[in-house]
Enzyme design. Structure first.
Site, PDB file in Angstrom:
ATOM      1  N   ARG A   1       0.823  -1.222   0.000  1.00 16.02           N
ATOM      2  CA  ARG A   1       0.000   0.000   0.000  1.00 16.02           C
ATOM      3  C   ARG A   1       0.856   1.271   0.000  1.00 16.02           C
ATOM      4  O   ARG A   1       0.470   2.263  -0.620  1.00 16.02           O
ATOM      5  CB  ARG A   1      -0.980  -0.045   1.179  1.00 16.02           C
TER       6      ARG A   1
ATOM      7  N   ASP B   1      13.946 -15.705  15.128  1.00 14.15           N
ATOM      8  CA  ASP B   1      15.242 -15.902  15.811  1.00 14.15           C
ATOM      9  C   ASP B   1      15.814 -14.582  16.340  1.00 14.15           C
ATOM     10  O   ASP B   1      16.598 -14.578  17.277  1.00 14.15           O
ATOM     11  CB  ASP B   1      16.261 -16.527  14.845  1.00 14.15           C
TER      12      ASP B   1
ATOM     13  N   ALA C   1      12.205 -18.164  34.888  1.00 17.91           N
ATOM     14  CA  ALA C   1      12.898 -19.467  34.845  1.00 17.91           C
ATOM     15  C   ALA C   1      14.049 -19.536  35.858  1.00 17.91           C
ATOM     16  O   ALA C   1      14.695 -18.524  36.127  1.00 17.91           O
ATOM     17  CB  ALA C   1      13.428 -19.707  33.440  1.00 17.91           C
ATOM     18  N   GLU C   2      14.262 -20.727  36.372  1.00 15.64           N
ATOM     19  CA  GLU C   2      15.394 -20.931  37.301  1.00 15.64           C
ATOM     20  C   GLU C   2      16.714 -20.950  36.528  1.00 15.64           C
ATOM     21  O   GLU C   2      17.742 -20.513  37.028  1.00 15.64           O
ATOM     22  CB  GLU C   2      15.225 -22.260  38.062  1.00 15.64           C
TER      23      GLU C   2
ATOM     24  N   LYS D   1      11.461 -24.888  46.759  1.00 18.21           N
ATOM     25  CA  LYS D   1      10.605 -24.454  45.645  1.00 18.21           C
ATOM     26  C   LYS D   1       9.646 -25.583  45.248  1.00 18.21           C
ATOM     27  O   LYS D   1      10.011 -26.762  45.322  1.00 18.21           O
ATOM     28  CB  LYS D   1      11.472 -24.070  44.449  1.00 18.21           C
TER      29      LYS D   1
HETATM   30  O1  F6P Z   1      14.733 -19.422  11.393  1.00 17.19           O
HETATM   31  C1  F6P Z   1      13.505 -19.730  11.965  1.00 17.19           C
HETATM   32  C2  F6P Z   1      13.497 -21.149  12.471  1.00 17.19           C
HETATM   33  O2  F6P Z   1      12.211 -21.418  12.998  1.00 17.19           O
HETATM   34  C3  F6P Z   1      14.575 -21.491  13.488  1.00 17.19           C
HETATM   35  O3  F6P Z   1      14.280 -21.045  14.782  1.00 17.19           O
HETATM   36  C4  F6P Z   1      14.628 -22.993  13.357  1.00 17.19           C
HETATM   37  O4  F6P Z   1      15.913 -23.456  13.737  1.00 17.19           O
HETATM   38  C5  F6P Z   1      14.396 -23.202  11.897  1.00 17.19           C
HETATM   39  O5  F6P Z   1      13.729 -22.043  11.418  1.00 17.19           O
HETATM   40  C6  F6P Z   1      13.573 -24.408  11.545  1.00 17.19           C
HETATM   41  O6  F6P Z   1      13.571 -24.514  10.160  1.00 17.19           O
HETATM   42  P1  F6P Z   1      12.525 -25.346   9.337  1.00 17.19           P
HETATM   43  O7  F6P Z   1      11.190 -24.680   9.451  1.00 17.19           O
HETATM   44  O8  F6P Z   1      13.052 -25.309   7.948  1.00 17.19           O
HETATM   45  O9  F6P Z   1      12.470 -26.721   9.947  1.00 17.19           O
END
Ligand code: F6P
Length: 323
Positions: A25, A127, A186-187, A213
Site C-alpha cells: 500500500r 530468531d 525461569a530458574e 521451591k
Molecule cells: O529461522 C527460523 C526457524 O524457525 C529457526 O528457529 C529454526 O531453527 C528453523 O527455522 C527451523 O527450520 P525449518 O522450518 O526449515 O524446519
C-alpha cells in the site's frame, strides 16, 4: 521507480503479512505498481509473480504466516540461480525488490545488491539474529507463545513438584529463550551465547529443590550445547538426585505459528513502509530496521555474516532473581 516486487523468505514469522500489506500500500500510494513473488526466492526462480492491488492485501494484517508463501532456496546461493532470478525480474520490468526475511534471506539480498539490483531488506525472523536491528518481525509473537507455554507448564509443574526443561526455537540465537525465560521467571536459561553446563543445570535445580521451591523451569534455546533430550539422557540414573521429578517439552514449530502480536503488527507496518520510503529516496542495498526506537538503514554488506549480540547481562539477572 515504477514497479517493485515483494517476497517473504525463510522461516515464516508472524507479522510478515502486515509487512507485505505495508509495502504494497505504501508503494501504491507512491503511484508504483507492485508484484508479489510466491514462495520467496524459489518464486523468483520459478517466475511466480502476481500483481498486488490494495484489496489483495486486505484482511491479512491479523493473519500469521505469509499469504505469499515462503521457502528455503539453496539454488539462490548459486550464481546460476541468481542469474535466472535477475532475468525474471528484468522480464517483468521490476525496478526494485523488497525482501522480508531473516539472516539467510538477507544474505541473498546482499548478493543481489552486490550484483547491482536495487533491493531493500525488511528484518523478519523469530530468531531475532539480524545485525543492524533491535527486534525482528515475529520475535515478539514467538516469545509470547513460548511464555504462554511456560506459564502453563508452571501450573502443572507446581502441582506435581516437578522441574520442566523447555526447549524453544531460535537456531543459533538464544533471544526467544532469554526473553521468555526472564518473563517466565525461569530458574535456569541456557542459550548458545551464554552456555550453562549440564552439571551446573542439575546443581541449580538441586539447590532450588533444597530451598523448598514447588517447581522449577529450565528454558533451553535450540542452539544451546545440550538440548532438553540430551540433558535428560546425560543425567541418566543420577536424575533422582536432583530432587524434582523431571519432564521435558520441545515447543518446535509451535512458536512460529499463530496470530501476530500488536507489537509485531505495528513493527511490520512501520518497517514495510520504511522500505518503500527508502526506495523512494533512492536508498537501496540496505536493511531497514528499528534501533533504539528510530528507523534506521544499515548496508546489507555490513550485516552479512554477523549476528546481533545477546544481552548476556540478562542471563545473570535471571540467575540472581531465581533465588
Ligand atoms: O529461522 C527460523 C526457524 O524457525 C529457526 O528457529 C529454526 O531453527 C528453523 O527455522 C527451523 O527450520 P525449518 O522450518 O526449515 O524446519
Amino acid at each position: 521507480m515504477k514497479r517493485i516486487a515483494v517476497l517473504t523468505s525463510g522461516g515464516d514469522a508472524s507479522g510478515m503479512n502486515a509487512a507485505v500489506r505495508a509495502v504494497t500500500r505504501s508503494a501504491l500510494a507512491q503511484g508504483w505498481e507492485v508484484f508479489g513473488v510466491r514462495n520467496g526466492y524459489a518464486g523468483l526462480l520459478a517466475d511466480a509473480f502476481e500483481p498486488l492491488a490494495a484489496r489483495d492485501v486486505g484482511g491479512i494484517i491479523q493473519r500469521g504466516g505469509t499469504i505469499l508463501g515462503s521457502a528455503r532456496c539453496p539454488q539462490f546461493a548459486e550464481p546460476a540461480g541468481r542469474a535466472q532470478a535477475l532475468a525474471h525480474l528484468a522480464a517483468h520490468g521490476i525496478d526494485a525488490l523488497v525482501v522480508v526475511g531473516g539472516n539467510g534471506s538477507q544474505s541473498g539480498s546482499a548478493s543481489l545488491a552486490r550484483e547491482g539490483f536495487p533491493v531493500v531488506g525488511v528484518p523478519s525472523t523469530i530468531d531475532n539474529d539480524l545485525y543492524g536491528n533491535d527486534v525482528s518481525i515475529g520475535a515478539d509473537t514467538a516469545i509470547n507463545v513460548t511464555l504462554e507455554a511456560i506459564d502453563r507448564l508452571r501450573t502443572t509443574a507446581s502441582s506435581h513438584h516437578r522441574a520442566f526443561l523447555v526447549e524453544t526455537m531460535g537456531r543459533n540465537c538464544g533471544y526467544i529463550a532469554l526473553m521468555a525465560g526472564i518473563g517466565g521467571g525461569a530458574e535456569v536459561i541456557a542459550i548458545p551465547e551464554s552456555e550453562v553446563e549440564a552439571p551446573e543445570v542439575a546443581e541449580r535445580l538441586r539447590a532450588a529443590y533444597r530451598r523448598g521451591k514447588s517447581h522449577a523451569l529450565v528454558v533451553v534455546a535450540e542452539g544451546a550445547k545440550h538440548g532438553v533430550q540430551a540433558l535428560l539422557k546425560l543425567y541418566g540414573e543420577q536424575r533422582a538426585s536432583i530432587g524434582f521429578d523431571l519432564r521435558l517439552t520441545r515447543l518446535g514449530h509451535v512458536v512460529r505459528g499463530g496470530v501476530p502480536s500488536a507489537v509485531d503488527r505495528v513493527l511490520a507496518t512501520r518497517l514495510g513502509a520504511a522500505a518503500v520510503d527508502s526506495l523512494a529516496g533512492n536508498r537501496h542495498g540496505v536493511l531497514v530496521g528499528m534501533q533504539r526506537g528510530e528507523i534506521t538503514a544499515t548496508s546489507l554488506s555490513e550485516i552479512t555474516g554477523r549476528m546481533r549480540p545477546a544481552d548476556t547481562a540478562l542471563v545473570e539477572l535471571a540467575r540472581v532473581l531465581a533465588m
